[in-house]
Design a protein around this motif. Structure first.
Motif, PDB file in Angstrom:
ATOM      1  N   PHE A  38       0.834  -1.204   0.000  1.00 21.37           N
ATOM      2  CA  PHE A  38       0.000   0.000   0.000  1.00 21.37           C
ATOM      3  C   PHE A  38       0.867   1.251   0.000  1.00 21.37           C
ATOM      4  O   PHE A  38       0.622   2.205  -0.740  1.00 21.37           O
ATOM      5  N   GLN A  39       1.899   1.244   0.818  1.00 20.30           N
ATOM      6  CA  GLN A  39       2.795   2.399   0.886  1.00 20.30           C
ATOM      7  C   GLN A  39       3.529   2.594  -0.442  1.00 20.30           C
ATOM      8  O   GLN A  39       3.669   3.727  -0.931  1.00 20.30           O
ATOM      9  N   ARG A  40       3.968   1.504  -1.054  1.00 16.11           N
ATOM     10  CA  ARG A  40       4.721   1.602  -2.307  1.00 16.11           C
ATOM     11  C   ARG A  40       3.848   2.118  -3.458  1.00 16.11           C
ATOM     12  O   ARG A  40       4.265   2.978  -4.237  1.00 16.11           O
ATOM     13  N   LEU A  41       2.609   1.615  -3.556  1.00 14.42           N
ATOM     14  CA  LEU A  41       1.748   1.998  -4.669  1.00 14.42           C
ATOM     15  C   LEU A  41       1.135   3.384  -4.494  1.00 14.42           C
ATOM     16  O   LEU A  41       0.831   4.056  -5.477  1.00 14.42           O
ATOM     17  N   THR A  42       0.936   3.808  -3.257  1.00 10.59           N
ATOM     18  CA  THR A  42       0.324   5.118  -3.033  1.00 10.59           C
ATOM     19  C   THR A  42       1.354   6.222  -2.862  1.00 10.59           C
ATOM     20  O   THR A  42       1.046   7.394  -3.054  1.00 10.59           O
ATOM     21  N   GLY A  43       2.583   5.845  -2.476  1.00  7.95           N
ATOM     22  CA  GLY A  43       3.605   6.846  -2.229  1.00  7.95           C
ATOM     23  C   GLY A  43       3.420   7.585  -0.919  1.00  7.95           C
ATOM     24  O   GLY A  43       4.092   8.590  -0.657  1.00  7.95           O
ATOM     25  N   LEU A  44       2.535   7.114  -0.057  1.00  9.53           N
ATOM     26  CA  LEU A  44       2.306   7.743   1.237  1.00  9.53           C
ATOM     27  C   LEU A  44       3.478   7.459   2.181  1.00  9.53           C
ATOM     28  O   LEU A  44       4.160   6.437   2.056  1.00  9.53           O
ATOM     29  N   PRO A  45       3.708   8.325   3.159  1.00  7.66           N
ATOM     30  CA  PRO A  45       4.707   8.008   4.178  1.00  7.66           C
ATOM     31  C   PRO A  45       4.346   6.700   4.889  1.00  7.66           C
ATOM     32  O   PRO A  45       3.156   6.368   5.035  1.00  7.66           O
ATOM     33  N   ALA A  46       5.355   5.981   5.321  1.00 10.97           N
ATOM     34  CA  ALA A  46       5.126   4.658   5.905  1.00 10.97           C
ATOM     35  C   ALA A  46       4.206   4.711   7.125  1.00 10.97           C
ATOM     36  O   ALA A  46       3.341   3.838   7.295  1.00 10.97           O
ATOM     37  N   ASP A  47       4.369   5.723   7.985  1.00 10.42           N
ATOM     38  CA  ASP A  47       3.540   5.782   9.193  1.00 10.42           C
ATOM     39  C   ASP A  47       2.074   6.076   8.854  1.00 10.42           C
ATOM     40  O   ASP A  47       1.157   5.556   9.504  1.00 10.42           O
TER      41      ASP A  47
END
Length: 332
Positions: free
Chosen positions: A268-277
């Protein structure tokens, strides 16, 4: 719930046949004297509506779309309002959303049906204020400016309405505006918004960056999410069969994601580019299981629809029993 990958693979091998059986719909198609020919799914393309890639990340992380006999195109949106606009225009076949925007779309005349549902924690929607805000309670919102994402009839709008009523306030006691989540996020972070009713990854990001939760959806929002499909897609035999198949695959992706939160969070983090936290917080709140649209789901949808209609926030009353198609999805 299971984390057995062999069971997931076994279930996936069963899906095409099971999906076609479910797609025929006993009530919709009369008995035939001979075998009924299955649609040629190799020529079918589904455009699946998504929000912030929630469905796509689970499906790709779980590998449930491998070997599908039809084509899929993903269309991701910031919020449910623009997503349903795309469904109405015919550019998208399905929409995943909370209960209120699906009902709002139906109240506005959208020709859609709810084909599956899920229930997750209402903590994934909240009214936020900046960390140093003098606003301490919902009652303190009187006379204040509140921004709702993403439009009238959204899940955040329902929370604001319910929270104001709970605090003894009327909707006209606050100045309500509407902004798409990304625009609202920028304005909120720059101190231009006194209070913000929002959801999902936008809520998680604001909280990580210091926003304070004034009121979340527990006790107000139902936590029901839906997958809706356009009437046009459901009337197409090939798309209907493919939809029945993809729903069962999406159900398995939920099971996998709930059993593997860290692996899902990484994808999810990789595909959305959101910060990990931010990704971890959003994933921890998004743990639904796909459900058939049963009588309890219909009852909950009707309650929400009637609440908004009686508040004159919907232009007409929605009969939830006519908004559902319970024949397409049955749990694996």
């Amino acid at each position: 719930m299971t984390s057995d990958p062999n069971r997931i693979r076994r279930l996936l091998t069963m899906l095409p046949a099971a999906a076609l059986l479910g797609a025929c719909g006993k009530a919709a198609i009369p008995p035939a004297s001979g075998p009924v020919a299955a649609p040629d799914l190799s020529k079918v393309k589904l455009v699946l509506g998504d929000q912030v890639k929630l469905l796509r990340t689970k499906a790709e992380a779980a590998g449930v779309l491998e070997g599908i006999p039809y084509q899929i195109e993903w269309a991701s949106f910031q919020g449910a309002a623009p997503l349903f606009e795309a469904v109405v225009s015919g550019d998208v076949d399905t929409a995943m959303a909370a209960d209120t925007p699906a009902l709002a779309a139906a109240a506005g005349g959208a020709r859609v049906k709810v084909v599956a549902a899920s229930v997750s924690s209402p903590t994934g929607v909240a009214i936020l204020v900046p960390s140093g805000s003098p606003i301490k309670t919902v009652a303190d919102l009187k006379g204040r400016n509140v921004i709702v994402s993403s439009a009238r009839g959204s899940v955040a709008h329902y929370l604001l309405f319910g929270a104001l009523r709970e605090a003894g306030l009327k909707t006209e006691d606050v100045n309500t505006g509407f902004l798409l989540p990304s625009d609202a996020a920028v304005a909120f972070s720059s101190g231009k918004i006194e209070a913000w009713a929002t959801f999902g990854t936008y809520q998680a990001s604001a909280e990580i960056n210091g926003a304070r939760v004034l009121r979340n959806g527990v006790g107000i929002n139902s936590g029901i999410g839906v997958i809706a499909a356009s009437d046009a897609a459901l009337a197409n035999a090939g798309k209907r069969a493919a939809l029945a198949d993809v729903l069962r695959r999406l159900a398995l992706s939920n099971t996998w994601a709930n059993a593997h939160p860290e692996e899902y969070g990484d994808v999810f983090q990789r595909l959305t580019g959101l910060p990990a936290d931010v990704a971890r917080l959003a994933v921890s709140r998004d743990r639904p299981q796909l459900r058939a649209v049963d009588g309890e789901i219909v009852r909950q949808l009707q309650l929400v629809a009637d609440t908004f209609f009686e508040a004159k926030l919907f232009p007409r009353r929605v009969d939830a029993s006519l908004l559902v198609d319970a024949t397409l999805y049955r749990p694996v």
